[in-house]
Design an enzyme around this catalytic site. Structure first.
Site, PDB file in Angstrom:
ATOM      1  N   ASP A  18      16.383 -67.141  58.272  1.00 43.06           N
ATOM      2  CA  ASP A  18      17.511 -65.922  57.765  1.00 43.06           C
ATOM      3  C   ASP A  18      16.679 -64.426  58.166  1.00 43.06           C
ATOM      4  O   ASP A  18      15.614 -64.187  57.857  1.00 43.06           O
ATOM      5  CB  ASP A  18      17.769 -66.085  55.836  1.00 43.06           C
ATOM      6  N   HIS A  62      28.891 -69.852  57.291  1.00 34.28           N
ATOM      7  CA  HIS A  62      28.875 -68.531  57.386  1.00 34.28           C
ATOM      8  C   HIS A  62      28.487 -67.969  58.672  1.00 34.28           C
ATOM      9  O   HIS A  62      29.703 -66.536  58.105  1.00 34.28           O
ATOM     10  CB  HIS A  62      27.025 -68.826  56.446  1.00 34.28           C
TER      11      HIS A  62
END
Ligand code: HEM
Ligand code: MG
Length: 299
Positions: A145, A215
């Protein structure tokens, strides 16, 4: 005018974070003095523990901010609930946000404790989340991330900090605490997980064809050829026996970048939702305005 962004915003997230959302229940001015004083407490900690890098910022919910008669930054809206069915994001509000990150979990706790102890009866702490860097900066889903997060100081400044006007040096911050369903996620084959994220799992390479409902497909938005950017500080949190997931926190000079990303994730743009949201659920959601350090000290 000399304006300084609050210290948590521009540096990369340290390995330990603490995100607290408070409601005001007592004396406003006592709380504000305590916020102002906390920067000195952090400074002392940084002198005593030279590699601790304690950084913090305070953000104000819209209703609280409007009490200061400083005017309201253009564009400052409350978090609106999103989605439908199983894919929803609640708006949980909050008057005050404290974001701390550092190299020391214990000092984050210590800072919160010094903040809270003298004003314990003036505020209600409605959400307190300790984040930790996991492996090589991965979310608990196992995916890295932060790959596309702006890295250089100048780029982070440009994305996160209001450049001019009465609120120069300030920033908007969005917080959502996500609770993951890891058993369901781990039951999905890695090749399929990669299609849900839009990047490869071992090394975070963008897929040749990023699915529109992945995403990355939902949040990598462009306007007039220019990418909509935010500065993310999210970290994993939680326990295996209790809730765990991602404490999403990000800064931006325009609140509308968040709104665009959220409406894309929650199906309000084209009816498609972010497939990641089948495996994680937001349990909090709020926006805050983070004034420059100078403006905070004048409140
Ligand atoms: C990218 C995870 C929620 C905005 C990513 C990436 C991962 C990830 C693994 C790809 C690597 C990277 O570029 O960082 C998650 C998880 C979330 C979450 C696990 C919640 C459980 C959100 C939310 C937003 C957001 C709520 C904004 C409203 C972004 C942006 C990117 C990104 C802007 C970079 C896209 C690009 O430019 O390629 N996220 N994210 N994420 N995420 Fe999230
Ligand atoms: Mg991209």
């Amino acid at each position: 005018m000399n304006v300084t962004p609050q210290s948590a915003i521009l540096p990369e997230a340290g390995p330990y974070s603490l995100v607290c959302v408070f409601n005001l229940v007592g004396n406003r001015d006592k709380v504000v003095r305590q916020c102002q004083g906390l920067f000195e407490v952090a400074e002392k900690l940084n002198q005593q523990h030279v590699s601790a890098c304690v950084r913090l910022s305070f953000g104000f919910g819209k209703a609280f901010w409007q009490q200061f008669e400083k005017g309201c930054p253009n564009d400052f809206e409350e978090f609106a609930p999103l989605g439908s069915g199983d894919v929803t994001a609640p708006s949980t509000g909050g008057d005050l946000l404290l974001h701390v990150h550092s190299n020391r979990h214990d000092l984050n706790f210590h800072l919160l404790s010094s903040f809270l102890q003298p004003i314990a009866s003036e505020v209600e702490l409605i959400d307190e989340t300790n984040g930790f860097r996991y492996l090589d900066a991965r979310d608990l889903t196992g995916f890295i991330d932060g790959t596309e997060n702006p890295k250089k100081q100048a780029a982070r400044h440009e994305v996160a900090i209001l450049p001019e006007g009465p609120f120069a040096g300030g920033s908007f911050v969005m917080v959502q605490r996500f609770v993951h369903n890891l058993p369901a996620w781990h039951a999905v084959h890695v090749a399929q997980q990669e299609k849900i994220i839009g990047r490869t799992k071992p090394d975070s390479v963008e897929l040749d064809e990023v699915p529109a409902d992945s995403h990355v497909g939902r949040v990598d938005l462009k306007e007039a050829g220019k990418g909509l950017k935010i500065v993310r500080h999210s970290l994993p949190y939680g326990t295996m026996s209790g809730e765990h997931g991602l404490l999403f926190i990000a800064y931006c000079a325009q609140q509308r970048n968040f709104r665009e990303m959220l409406s894309s994730m929650y199906g309000e743009k084209d009816g498609q939702t972010d497939k990641l949201l089948d495996f994680t659920k937001a349990v909090t959601g709020a926006y805050f305005f983070v004034p420059s350090t100078e403006m905070l000290m004048q409140l």
